[in-house]
Design a protein around this motif. Sequence first.
Motif, short mmCIF file in Angstrom:
data_model
loop_
_atom_site.label_atom_id
_atom_site.label_comp_id
_atom_site.label_asym_id
_atom_site.label_seq_id
_atom_site.Cartn_x
_atom_site.Cartn_y
_atom_site.Cartn_z
N HIS A 97 -0.71 10.86 -2.13
CA HIS A 97 -2.03 10.53 -1.57
C HIS A 97 -2.91 11.75 -1.31
CE1 HIS A 97 -4.89 9.69 1.71
NE2 HIS A 97 -5.04 8.54 1.09
N HIS A 137 0.84 -1.20 0.00
CA HIS A 137 0.00 0.00 0.00
C HIS A 137 0.88 1.25 0.00
CE1 HIS A 137 -2.95 2.79 2.21
NE2 HIS A 137 -3.47 2.56 1.03
N GLU A 181 -0.03 -0.64 -4.73
CA GLU A 181 -1.11 0.35 -4.85
C GLU A 181 -0.48 1.72 -4.71
OE1 GLU A 181 -4.31 3.04 -3.07
OE2 GLU A 181 -2.29 2.63 -2.40
O1 G3P Z 1 -6.75 1.88 -2.65
C1 G3P Z 1 -6.92 1.46 -1.35
C2 G3P Z 1 -6.66 2.56 -0.35
O2 G3P Z 1 -5.46 3.18 -0.67
C3 G3P Z 1 -7.76 3.57 -0.29
O3 G3P Z 1 -7.59 4.52 0.70
O4 G3P Z 1 -6.97 6.72 1.57
O5 G3P Z 1 -5.30 4.87 1.62
O6 G3P Z 1 -5.91 5.95 -0.52
P1 G3P Z 1 -6.39 5.54 0.83
#
Ligand code: G3P
Length: 251
Positions: free
Chosen positions: A51, A9, A36
């Motif tokens: 982000h 992530h 991701e």
């Molecule tokens: O894509 C999954 C997750 O990343 C969604 O939430 O706020 O961490 O981008 P966030």
Amino acid sequence: MRQTKIYGHRGSMGITPENTLLSFRHALDSGVDGIELDVQLTKDGEVVVIHDETIDRTTDGTGYVKEYTLNEIQQFSAGIKFSHFELFDRNVWEKERIPTLAEVLELIAPYQIELNIELKTNIFAYEGIEEKVLAIVNQFDYADKIIYSSFHLPSILRLKKLEPSAKIAWLVLYELSRPSEYVESLELEGLHLHKDLLLQGDVQSADDFSIRVWTANDEKEIEQLLSTNHVEAIMTDFPKEAISLRHAIKV
Ligand code: G3P
Ligand code: MG
């Protein structure tokens, strides 16, 4: 039974500066099945990997991403704010910059891992971002490894209209009644569900679409998700640990 994939992530954001090449490299070195990342647009229309809508939290600058050109935004350090991490190395980390999507694709291309591009279009519209993202992906031989997601459903539907072969997944925070009806009618490849929907809820098994789950970091929760036989991938801030855990419990 298919093995559940582990996605890093924002790279390996639990131990390295999120959404930086350094973090993606760390995830690749850990042996992830996928990564991701989040994308936004600069003032001059460049697709950058960050982000938040502002650069305040993750860099030594302030202000909105959309108010900087690429050249301007890359003056700031995307690593220096993470001195609380054990691996912090000032000389290396302070040189980290907010990467472009193209820079990340260039880095990961040799690995052929999956890439989940999350379009952060739920706050600002970033007009044209879908075309721009597709144009960048088309510069690489990588399209079949990419899953596009967003909380903002119209954004991924727009993208699918532009590129009918694109795999799109909707980011869902709340329980949906009859999820497969959404999948079918919206031509989704999958649903990206908040972990609690699976851990506490009762999501029906999905033979006809992929379920990826975000963001699981707790060992017990990851174990529980690994043993659920319909999770395609788990997104975690600590991919190295999750991969070791998967190996240890042999699922
Ligand atoms: O894509 C999954 C997750 O990343 C969604 O939430 O706020 O961490 O981008 P966030
Ligand atoms: Mg994200």
